[in-house]
Write a protein that holds these residues in place. Sequence first.
Motif, PDB file in Angstrom:
ATOM      1  N   GLU A 197     -14.034  -5.252  -8.057  1.00 26.85           N
ATOM      2  CA  GLU A 197     -12.951  -4.387  -7.573  1.00 26.85           C
ATOM      3  C   GLU A 197     -11.602  -4.844  -8.114  1.00 26.85           C
ATOM      4  O   GLU A 197     -10.755  -4.007  -8.462  1.00 26.85           O
ATOM      5  N   ASP A 201      -9.469  -2.402 -10.692  1.00 28.03           N
ATOM      6  CA  ASP A 201      -8.104  -1.952 -10.408  1.00 28.03           C
ATOM      7  C   ASP A 201      -7.119  -2.437 -11.464  1.00 28.03           C
ATOM      8  O   ASP A 201      -6.159  -1.736 -11.799  1.00 28.03           O
ATOM      9  N   ALA A 254       2.861  -6.367   3.901  1.00 25.98           N
ATOM     10  CA  ALA A 254       1.817  -5.346   3.972  1.00 25.98           C
ATOM     11  C   ALA A 254       1.400  -5.078   5.412  1.00 25.98           C
ATOM     12  O   ALA A 254       1.187  -3.924   5.811  1.00 25.98           O
ATOM     13  N   CYS A 258       1.634  -1.528   7.403  1.00 27.58           N
ATOM     14  CA  CYS A 258       0.465  -0.937   8.071  1.00 27.58           C
ATOM     15  C   CYS A 258       0.821  -0.497   9.486  1.00 27.58           C
ATOM     16  O   CYS A 258       0.390   0.565   9.949  1.00 27.58           O
ATOM     17  N   ASN A 268      -3.005   7.539   3.379  1.00 23.59           N
ATOM     18  CA  ASN A 268      -4.323   7.585   2.751  1.00 23.59           C
ATOM     19  C   ASN A 268      -4.337   6.879   1.387  1.00 23.59           C
ATOM     20  O   ASN A 268      -5.134   7.202   0.521  1.00 23.59           O
ATOM     21  N   HIS A 269      -3.432   5.914   1.208  1.00 23.52           N
ATOM     22  CA  HIS A 269      -3.355   5.172  -0.046  1.00 23.52           C
ATOM     23  C   HIS A 269      -3.796   3.720   0.179  1.00 23.52           C
ATOM     24  O   HIS A 269      -3.768   3.221   1.306  1.00 23.52           O
ATOM     25  N   ARG A 270      -4.203   3.084  -0.891  1.00 25.61           N
ATOM     26  CA  ARG A 270      -4.527   1.660  -0.830  1.00 25.61           C
ATOM     27  C   ARG A 270      -3.687   0.918  -1.854  1.00 25.61           C
ATOM     28  O   ARG A 270      -3.205   1.512  -2.827  1.00 25.61           O
ATOM     29  N   PHE A 271      -3.518  -0.371  -1.649  1.00 24.66           N
ATOM     30  CA  PHE A 271      -2.643  -1.186  -2.499  1.00 24.66           C
ATOM     31  C   PHE A 271      -3.335  -2.508  -2.798  1.00 24.66           C
ATOM     32  O   PHE A 271      -3.966  -3.103  -1.924  1.00 24.66           O
ATOM     33  N   ARG A 272      -3.234  -2.952  -4.041  1.00 23.97           N
ATOM     34  CA  ARG A 272      -3.802  -4.247  -4.413  1.00 23.97           C
ATOM     35  C   ARG A 272      -2.836  -4.927  -5.386  1.00 23.97           C
ATOM     36  O   ARG A 272      -2.334  -4.304  -6.325  1.00 23.97           O
TER      37      ARG A 272
END
Length: 288
Positions: A197, A201, A254, A258, A268-272
């Motif tokens: 993953e 990304d 973060a 949240c 509905n987004h994700r962050f890495r």
Amino acid sequence: MTKNAFEDHNLDETKLAGYLPQNTESTLEYSLKVMSELVHWLVKSGVGHAEFSASLRVLFYNESIKELEFLDQKKTDSSISLLAGLNRRDVSSFRIENGGYHKVIQSFTDTLPISVPARVIGLWVYKKLPKVLSIVGAENSFEYLVRQISTEKHPRSILSELKRLGLVSEANGNVILHQESFTPLPEANATKQIFAENVADHIAAGVNNLTQHNNLFLEQALFANELSEESIDYLKEKTAELWEKFSKSILAEAIQRCKIDEGRLNANHRFRVGIYQYDEKDSSINEL
């Protein structure tokens, strides 16, 4: 009989490759740099070209569908075959499996091809044979087991591969099955998932920056060479020290975001964000 264009001009595919569009040619060239490390992982893990290339068919099919949807073009066997470089028979079979429609295949890991060595182990376990088999012999020998799977692969070659992977050992003319070795450990699979993953990304960020030219992501790295081993050790420690401070800080931010976004319909987004470090001996520098 009239010769075709290839015969008239003495052309072959090798020569035609030189006429590829520059972006296509360079993308293929640089993607092989990325693939070389993945292939290193695959070979180390016992995955060969046949299994990997067969698995890629679904990925090329899926990405071609996404591209046609992005372009708002009709999804046909011909258009997908052209984009994916797949033969129409494969494309047609995917459509039939999807109920007669071309759509992204969400789950396909249960149909991944299995290598000959893996199938030998599978048959060994399925038939509930003893953990120790004689290498040669009639029924229920290792040689007999291999022949049930493939008549093209020599049993000794399969044995060498299974030994390399740590799945079996050899002693006194026998093959001993290491059953604990091929039962995947949950923590090992979790580590692979995290790694996959992270890398996926990272590549997605870079590909976006190369192809979309908008909504650019942070994708940078520092590089230094002609360093001593002592300097490498120092930089490793310093990097780990700085990453610990940064990761704690960004994690706190973060968590706060949240809490702010909790319950929002557009949450509905994700962050890495990540970091990597690699070093090796530079063979291009002549040692004195």
